[in-house]
Design a protein around this motif. Structure first.
Motif, mmCIF file in Angstrom:
data_model
loop_
_atom_site.group_PDB
_atom_site.id
_atom_site.type_symbol
_atom_site.label_atom_id
_atom_site.label_comp_id
_atom_site.label_asym_id
_atom_site.label_seq_id
_atom_site.Cartn_x
_atom_site.Cartn_y
_atom_site.Cartn_z
ATOM 1 N N LYS A 37 132.192 -50.379 -33.323
ATOM 2 C CA LYS A 37 131.391 -49.355 -33.481
ATOM 3 C C LYS A 37 132.259 -48.170 -32.688
ATOM 4 C CE LYS A 37 126.971 -47.165 -34.214
ATOM 5 N NZ LYS A 37 125.648 -47.510 -33.908
ATOM 6 N N LYS A 47 129.084 -54.179 -30.799
ATOM 7 C CA LYS A 47 128.511 -53.555 -31.960
ATOM 8 C C LYS A 47 129.441 -53.217 -32.794
ATOM 9 C CE LYS A 47 124.168 -52.037 -30.095
ATOM 10 N NZ LYS A 47 124.049 -52.069 -28.505
ATOM 11 N N TYR A 53 130.633 -52.505 -37.247
ATOM 12 C CA TYR A 53 130.338 -51.960 -38.802
ATOM 13 C C TYR A 53 130.823 -53.145 -39.754
ATOM 14 C CZ TYR A 53 129.345 -47.219 -37.489
ATOM 15 O OH TYR A 53 128.850 -46.064 -36.956
ATOM 16 N N GLY A 106 131.916 -54.296 -43.718
ATOM 17 C CA GLY A 106 131.824 -53.690 -45.442
ATOM 18 C C GLY A 106 132.764 -54.459 -46.128
ATOM 19 N N GLU A 122 121.533 -52.847 -38.442
ATOM 20 C CA GLU A 122 121.014 -51.780 -39.142
ATOM 21 C C GLU A 122 121.775 -51.925 -40.482
ATOM 22 O OE1 GLU A 122 122.203 -47.095 -39.456
ATOM 23 O OE2 GLU A 122 122.338 -48.000 -37.312
ATOM 24 N N ASN A 126 122.988 -49.996 -44.198
ATOM 25 C CA ASN A 126 123.381 -48.704 -44.346
ATOM 26 C C ASN A 126 122.435 -48.164 -45.753
ATOM 27 O OD1 ASN A 126 124.325 -46.350 -45.494
ATOM 28 N ND2 ASN A 126 126.469 -46.941 -45.258
ATOM 29 N N ASN A 185 134.397 -46.001 -44.738
ATOM 30 C CA ASN A 185 133.651 -45.154 -43.823
ATOM 31 C C ASN A 185 132.275 -44.925 -44.391
ATOM 32 O OD1 ASN A 185 135.622 -44.053 -42.130
ATOM 33 N ND2 ASN A 185 136.910 -43.560 -43.981
ATOM 34 N N TRP A 190 130.324 -48.400 -45.330
ATOM 35 C CA TRP A 190 129.835 -49.704 -44.453
ATOM 36 C C TRP A 190 128.460 -50.079 -44.836
ATOM 37 C CZ3 TRP A 190 125.283 -49.396 -41.631
ATOM 38 C CH2 TRP A 190 124.958 -48.174 -41.298
ATOM 39 N N ILE A 194 125.490 -52.942 -39.537
ATOM 40 C CA ILE A 194 125.799 -52.813 -38.217
ATOM 41 C C ILE A 194 125.293 -54.228 -37.582
ATOM 42 C CG2 ILE A 194 125.955 -51.612 -36.023
ATOM 43 C CD1 ILE A 194 125.480 -49.101 -37.615
#
Length: 137
Positions: free
Chosen positions: A18, A27, A29, A31, A85, A87, A103, A106, A109
């Motif tokens: 992150k 932390k 992301y 995807g 988290e 998205n 971007n 993702w 998290i």
């Protein structure tokens, strides 16, 4: 996300810190890669349950599923981590992954549990070689 600063799994998930280059933060992301997106085709549905927030999911375990016109595929954790988290925008607009998987695309998290797992993932150069010569199953 700059794809040069990401790490890649053999299951075609990407993970990016992150705060770039700050491994202590842990932390990140998560995807799917452009390669995975192209293989799947147009993405029409994403299923990641709210119940995973706050849970620890180990490397290689499933954290959700993604559905495309061609197929349904599991989403695998690239490293062990605690889900912080989801998205939520993707749940109602999964086609955003088709437009921008790095971007706005993702998915979750996480807080990385074992930074060694993160460091063992492939660099962009290694991943590009991997997708050019995938192992035979």
């Amino acid at each position: 996300m700059n794809s040069n600063h990401l790490r890649y799994s053999k299951n075609h998930e990407w993970i990016g810190l992150k705060i770039q280059n700050e491994i202590q933060n842990k932390k990140a992301y998560v995807g799917i890669t452009n390669f995975a997106k192209k293989e799947l085709g147009d993405i029409i549905y994403l299923d990641i349950e709210d119940t995973i927030i706050g849970k620890i999911i180990k490397k290689g375990e499933i954290f959700g599923t993604i559905e495309a016109v061609k197929t349904v595929s599991d989403l695998f954790m690239p490293v062990s981590g605690c889900i912080l988290e989801i998205n939520k925008k993707l749940l109602s607009k999964p086609e955003q992954i088709n437009k921008d998987s790095y971007n706005k695309g993702w998915m979750i998290i996480i807080e990385i549990l074992y930074i060694k797992e993160y460091k063992k993932l492939m660099s962009l150069e290694e991943y590009n070689k991997y997708i050019q010569n995938p192992p035979i199953k």
